[in-house]
Motif scaffolding. Sequence first.
Motif, PDB file in Angstrom:
ATOM      1  N   VAL A  27       0.847  -1.199   0.000  1.00 30.99           N
ATOM      2  CA  VAL A  27       0.000   0.000   0.000  1.00 30.99           C
ATOM      3  C   VAL A  27       0.884   1.251   0.000  1.00 30.99           C
ATOM      4  O   VAL A  27       0.651   2.203  -0.757  1.00 30.99           O
ATOM      5  CB  VAL A  27      -0.951   0.004   1.234  1.00 30.99           C
ATOM      6  CG1 VAL A  27      -1.645   1.351   1.382  1.00 30.99           C
ATOM      7  CG2 VAL A  27      -1.984  -1.107   1.111  1.00 30.99           C
ATOM      8  N   VAL A  28       1.922   1.239   0.819  1.00 28.57           N
ATOM      9  CA  VAL A  28       2.817   2.400   0.884  1.00 28.57           C
ATOM     10  C   VAL A  28       3.643   2.519  -0.398  1.00 28.57           C
ATOM     11  O   VAL A  28       3.864   3.623  -0.904  1.00 28.57           O
ATOM     12  CB  VAL A  28       3.745   2.312   2.124  1.00 28.57           C
ATOM     13  CG1 VAL A  28       4.716   3.480   2.142  1.00 28.57           C
ATOM     14  CG2 VAL A  28       2.925   2.286   3.402  1.00 28.57           C
ATOM     15  N   ARG A  31       1.588   4.123  -3.013  1.00 28.01           N
ATOM     16  CA  ARG A  31       1.512   5.558  -2.762  1.00 28.01           C
ATOM     17  C   ARG A  31       2.778   6.261  -3.293  1.00 28.01           C
ATOM     18  O   ARG A  31       2.691   7.292  -3.959  1.00 28.01           O
ATOM     19  CB  ARG A  31       1.373   5.776  -1.253  1.00 28.01           C
ATOM     20  CG  ARG A  31       1.568   7.191  -0.821  1.00 28.01           C
ATOM     21  CD  ARG A  31       2.510   7.291   0.355  1.00 28.01           C
ATOM     22  NE  ARG A  31       2.946   8.662   0.498  1.00 28.01           N
ATOM     23  CZ  ARG A  31       4.009   9.014   1.188  1.00 28.01           C
ATOM     24  NH1 ARG A  31       4.742   8.124   1.797  1.00 28.01           N
ATOM     25  NH2 ARG A  31       4.352  10.288   1.261  1.00 28.01           N
ATOM     26  N   ILE A  34       2.778   6.396  -7.101  1.00 33.31           N
ATOM     27  CA  ILE A  34       1.872   7.440  -7.614  1.00 33.31           C
ATOM     28  C   ILE A  34       2.570   8.793  -7.525  1.00 33.31           C
ATOM     29  O   ILE A  34       2.547   9.598  -8.452  1.00 33.31           O
ATOM     30  CB  ILE A  34       0.546   7.453  -6.815  1.00 33.31           C
ATOM     31  CG1 ILE A  34      -0.239   6.167  -7.072  1.00 33.31           C
ATOM     32  CG2 ILE A  34      -0.301   8.669  -7.201  1.00 33.31           C
ATOM     33  CD1 ILE A  34      -1.480   6.016  -6.208  1.00 33.31           C
ATOM     34  N   ARG A  35       3.223   9.037  -6.391  1.00 29.11           N
ATOM     35  CA  ARG A  35       3.966  10.301  -6.230  1.00 29.11           C
ATOM     36  C   ARG A  35       5.015  10.467  -7.328  1.00 29.11           C
ATOM     37  O   ARG A  35       5.170  11.541  -7.895  1.00 29.11           O
ATOM     38  CB  ARG A  35       4.698  10.318  -4.893  1.00 29.11           C
ATOM     39  CG  ARG A  35       3.852  10.657  -3.711  1.00 29.11           C
ATOM     40  CD  ARG A  35       4.683  10.535  -2.455  1.00 29.11           C
ATOM     41  NE  ARG A  35       5.698  11.566  -2.374  1.00 29.11           N
ATOM     42  CZ  ARG A  35       5.522  12.722  -1.761  1.00 29.11           C
ATOM     43  NH1 ARG A  35       4.378  12.982  -1.150  1.00 29.11           N
ATOM     44  NH2 ARG A  35       6.475  13.617  -1.715  1.00 29.11           N
ATOM     45  N   ARG A  38       3.628  11.537 -10.482  1.00 30.90           N
ATOM     46  CA  ARG A  38       3.135  12.924 -10.490  1.00 30.90           C
ATOM     47  C   ARG A  38       4.269  13.930 -10.369  1.00 30.90           C
ATOM     48  O   ARG A  38       4.033  15.130 -10.495  1.00 30.90           O
ATOM     49  CB  ARG A  38       2.133  13.112  -9.351  1.00 30.90           C
ATOM     50  CG  ARG A  38       0.974  12.157  -9.507  1.00 30.90           C
ATOM     51  CD  ARG A  38      -0.360  12.704  -9.129  1.00 30.90           C
ATOM     52  NE  ARG A  38      -1.377  11.741  -9.554  1.00 30.90           N
ATOM     53  CZ  ARG A  38      -2.183  11.088  -8.722  1.00 30.90           C
ATOM     54  NH1 ARG A  38      -2.153  11.359  -7.433  1.00 30.90           N
ATOM     55  NH2 ARG A  38      -3.047  10.222  -9.180  1.00 30.90           N
ATOM     56  N   ILE A  39       5.477  13.461 -10.033  1.00 27.59           N
ATOM     57  CA  ILE A  39       6.642  14.362 -10.022  1.00 27.59           C
ATOM     58  C   ILE A  39       7.665  13.784 -10.991  1.00 27.59           C
ATOM     59  O   ILE A  39       8.732  13.326 -10.587  1.00 27.59           O
ATOM     60  CB  ILE A  39       7.278  14.487  -8.615  1.00 27.59           C
ATOM     61  CG1 ILE A  39       6.220  14.392  -7.510  1.00 27.59           C
ATOM     62  CG2 ILE A  39       8.066  15.797  -8.482  1.00 27.59           C
ATOM     63  CD1 ILE A  39       6.803  14.304  -6.114  1.00 27.59           C
ATOM     64  N   LYS A 106       6.694  16.658   6.835  1.00 26.39           N
ATOM     65  CA  LYS A 106       5.314  17.044   6.564  1.00 26.39           C
ATOM     66  C   LYS A 106       4.327  16.456   7.562  1.00 26.39           C
ATOM     67  O   LYS A 106       3.139  16.686   7.442  1.00 26.39           O
ATOM     68  CB  LYS A 106       4.924  16.573   5.153  1.00 26.39           C
ATOM     69  CG  LYS A 106       5.774  17.172   4.057  1.00 26.39           C
ATOM     70  CD  LYS A 106       5.009  18.221   3.261  1.00 26.39           C
ATOM     71  CE  LYS A 106       5.905  19.072   2.397  1.00 26.39           C
ATOM     72  NZ  LYS A 106       6.348  18.344   1.213  1.00 26.39           N
ATOM     73  N   LEU A 108       3.596  13.303   7.847  1.00 23.75           N
ATOM     74  CA  LEU A 108       2.990  12.050   7.386  1.00 23.75           C
ATOM     75  C   LEU A 108       3.446  10.864   8.212  1.00 23.75           C
ATOM     76  O   LEU A 108       2.703   9.909   8.408  1.00 23.75           O
ATOM     77  CB  LEU A 108       3.342  11.821   5.910  1.00 23.75           C
ATOM     78  CG  LEU A 108       2.294  12.373   4.961  1.00 23.75           C
ATOM     79  CD1 LEU A 108       2.868  12.513   3.570  1.00 23.75           C
ATOM     80  CD2 LEU A 108       1.082  11.456   4.920  1.00 23.75           C
TER      81      LEU A 108
END
Lengths: 282, 319
Positions: A27-28, A31, A34-35, A38-39, A106, A108
Amino acid sequence: MTAVSATPTATPQPRNAVIRSARDSLVVAKRNLIRMMRIPEVVIFGLVQPIMFVVLFSYVFGGSMKVGGTTDPGVYREFLMAGIFAQTVTFATAGAGAGIADDMHKGLVDRFRSLPMARGAVLTGRTLADLVQTTLTVIVLAIVALIVGWRVHEGIPKALGGFALLLLLGYAFSWIGALIGLTVRTPEAATSGGLIWLFPLTFISNAFVDSSQMTPWLRHLADWNPFSATVQACRQLFGNPGVSQSPAWPMQHPVWASLIWSIVIIVVFRTLAVRKYRHATS
Amino acid sequence: MTGAIYAEGLVKTFGDVRALDGVDLDVPEGTVLGLLGPNGAGKTTAVRVLTTLLRPDSGKAVVAGVDVLRHPNEVRRLIGLSGQFAAVDEYLTGRENLQMVGQLYQMSGRDAKVRAGELLDQFNLADAADRPAKTYSGGMRRRLDLAAALVVRPPVMFMDEPTTGLDPRNRLGLWDVIQDLVAGGTTLLLTTQYLEEADRLAHDICVIDHGKVIARGTSDQLKARTGGERVEVVVHERERLTEATEVLRGFGKGETKVEDHMRQITVPVTGGAKLLAEVIRELDSRGIEIDDIGLRRPTLDDVFISLTGHVAELKEDAV
């Protein structure tokens, strides 16, 4: 206990610890992937750097470097590639470190630590995502290497074995990065902290020069450098020139040495990083 | 039977700083405790201990009937935490964030998906659900962070300064959400620097300073400790100040305070609005012109100052 029974929570599914840990890690990892998508800048810069190294080393140093008794630039280019591959996979250290430091920064990590999830999953997920990124980078780099004249001469299965050792080394180093990220806590410090020590590590090795030409104490360092073992193993498995004739055990048994070094690094740094994570305070 | 959140003698030191210096808390089920104090008072440290993020040096903590120090992972199933910094992944969409948190609470992928959809609707984020959280406004992020804390409908919630940094409109909106949550039976521990916030949301308030609980009670009890209501008058002409002071002294139940340069007189009273009307009539009948008059009740600011001797805003170094 009334407080518990009064408000039913969503049914948590009981799971075996190992399965739970694997699932949480995935799951991590998802994540983090996906990051990364997007970067894309990060992935692209991660590609540009090794390509630049290939081109610079091949054409600037090639011709003045003596490998296997010749200064033929074509030979140096073939020699160089295992070193560049290995250096590239170890740069995953900086990515893992910066990513985890950013999560600390952040808040998290606080969120994750307050969830009933497996303890090591945040770090395992991160290192797995970095492994995916490293694999992509290595594929692109291999294509560039083929273009500048690098070839494998010992067959595809052995070559794949060499790449497996490289990815294992990269995975091991991302655990070092994880520990750095948890320690320094800011992404900027983790990036430089993750890179600085890689330069002596990769240069005091057989990656870019024939280590038999070094002064004896440096040569010993280079022969026993974990990084050199993987480079030597790849040269053997790819059938590339410049395999070291040093009598040092890791140079004589580079595949075993590479496996042992990587596994030892994973066990040690994973243990330290997970312990640090459990007591992490942002 | 202890409350849904219970702590006894919590101590936590960081070097020389005693961030928690023997804190006791007891929050009955279904109520809201406001933990009020300036930056660095130990509020966040208390929340971190109760949410298993930090081990105290000594003391005992029980949340939802489970010992926090002995069974932290059990506690994590039963709590939701909403932090001071909106802890969401800014590159993930709102939906992806909530699904991830649901799965890490050990929900199945399908359940996590359904729950994420419900929360996005409930928190008015459905339109932005598939945009990265990076594009959200501060208020939206805070709502997403809160939604993430509510994925498993936890019986006990912790909110560390939920409205810090929000504009007044978003603050009001978040207060409504929190009030709905509490109406549904959730036990909540809320830290805040905003006295107004504790006043509005909390059943009980603990005032904390330098790691110690220095006062506790309902908002009204704390205000009563500071003293009752008072009348404040600002006289138009300075020459009439003495005369006006005499008039007010007649109504007052305590020492009359005169601030010459502001032409202001303050006097403690009992009798509320009816008395205020009498004061106005009396001043008017004497022809004393007034610029301002009002009945002031003590605010939690006054409470804080009277308890700690300083105002409720201080050091930047939050512990």
